[in-house]
Design an enzyme around this catalytic site. Sequence first.
Site, PDB file in Angstrom:
ATOM      1  N   HIS A  18       0.843  -1.207   0.000  1.00  0.00           N
ATOM      2  CA  HIS A  18       0.000   0.000   0.000  1.00  0.00           C
ATOM      3  C   HIS A  18       0.879   1.259   0.000  1.00  0.00           C
ATOM      4  O   HIS A  18       0.610   2.221  -0.719  1.00  0.00           O
ATOM      5  CB  HIS A  18      -0.894   0.026   1.248  1.00  0.00           C
ATOM      6  CG  HIS A  18      -1.906  -1.080   1.318  1.00  0.00           C
ATOM      7  ND1 HIS A  18      -2.099  -1.842   2.446  1.00  0.00           N
ATOM      8  CD2 HIS A  18      -2.785  -1.551   0.400  1.00  0.00           C
ATOM      9  CE1 HIS A  18      -3.066  -2.738   2.227  1.00  0.00           C
ATOM     10  NE2 HIS A  18      -3.486  -2.587   0.988  1.00  0.00           N
ATOM     11  N   LYS A  42     -18.309  -6.309   8.123  1.00  0.00           N
ATOM     12  CA  LYS A  42     -17.002  -6.961   7.994  1.00  0.00           C
ATOM     13  C   LYS A  42     -16.329  -7.091   9.349  1.00  0.00           C
ATOM     14  O   LYS A  42     -16.491  -6.228  10.217  1.00  0.00           O
ATOM     15  CB  LYS A  42     -16.094  -6.094   7.101  1.00  0.00           C
ATOM     16  CG  LYS A  42     -15.967  -6.591   5.676  1.00  0.00           C
ATOM     17  CD  LYS A  42     -14.896  -5.779   4.973  1.00  0.00           C
ATOM     18  CE  LYS A  42     -14.413  -6.380   3.691  1.00  0.00           C
ATOM     19  NZ  LYS A  42     -13.377  -5.575   3.049  1.00  0.00           N
ATOM     20  N   ARG A  91      -2.377  -6.307  -8.427  1.00  0.00           N
ATOM     21  CA  ARG A  91      -1.320  -7.305  -8.236  1.00  0.00           C
ATOM     22  C   ARG A  91      -1.407  -8.418  -9.270  1.00  0.00           C
ATOM     23  O   ARG A  91      -0.425  -8.810  -9.859  1.00  0.00           O
ATOM     24  CB  ARG A  91      -1.427  -7.925  -6.835  1.00  0.00           C
ATOM     25  CG  ARG A  91      -0.990  -7.004  -5.743  1.00  0.00           C
ATOM     26  CD  ARG A  91      -1.480  -7.460  -4.401  1.00  0.00           C
ATOM     27  NE  ARG A  91      -2.934  -7.401  -4.336  1.00  0.00           N
ATOM     28  CZ  ARG A  91      -3.642  -7.604  -3.249  1.00  0.00           C
ATOM     29  NH1 ARG A  91      -3.052  -7.925  -2.139  1.00  0.00           N
ATOM     30  NH2 ARG A  91      -4.951  -7.508  -3.273  1.00  0.00           N
ATOM     31  N   SER A 128      -2.855  -8.157   2.721  1.00  0.00           N
ATOM     32  CA  SER A 128      -3.245  -7.901   4.118  1.00  0.00           C
ATOM     33  C   SER A 128      -3.767  -9.153   4.814  1.00  0.00           C
ATOM     34  O   SER A 128      -3.558  -9.324   6.012  1.00  0.00           O
ATOM     35  CB  SER A 128      -4.316  -6.809   4.192  1.00  0.00           C
ATOM     36  OG  SER A 128      -3.781  -5.569   3.873  1.00  0.00           O
TER      37      SER A 128
END
Length: 158
Positions: A18, A42, A91, A128
């Site tokens: 990040h 979440k 990515r 993450s």
Amino acid sequence: MERIAVFPGSFDPFTVGHENIVKRGLNLFDHIIIGVGYNSAKHYLFDIEQRRTFIKTLFDGDSRVSVEKFSNLTVDFVKEKKAHAILRGLRTAADFEYERAIAQVNRQMSGVDSVFLLTTPEHTPVNSSIVRDILKHNGDASMFIPEKIYNLILKNNN
Ligand code: ADP
């Protein structure tokens, strides 16, 4: 006119991947607002205040970067901030498929474009959720998290 981008994400936690996107984004934009997302459905490892504090500490003193939390739609947050673009990192091909749909919908809803930066090769595997697993099992995640943030995480754990 100052060009502003919003970099939205969960950042649970903020990683060196990040950080790399923010640094490179600053070559394209005058100001980056890191939008730390909060979604009550979440489950996060770090709560919204911790995630925001970690990132604020990292960019402390750099007036080109600000950090804010948001829980509304990304496009509404972007409009509220009068930003010109949404910044995201890519990515893998899987990231691309996921991001493509979101970016197209966001553009249709708001007219705001998304700008994607390809990950630098060394940051491609940094993710993450893997970092969270390492932390949960007390492993050494120091190579994946910016040093200032890692020190805060260690301090919070002791
Ligand atoms: P989200 O829940 O919105 O996917 P993340 O915090 O996982 O939030 O990611 C935020 C953004 O950072 C996404 O655009 C993601 O593709 C990008 N990103 C995540 N990890 C990396 C990395 N290692 N290198 C570059 N970009 C990354």
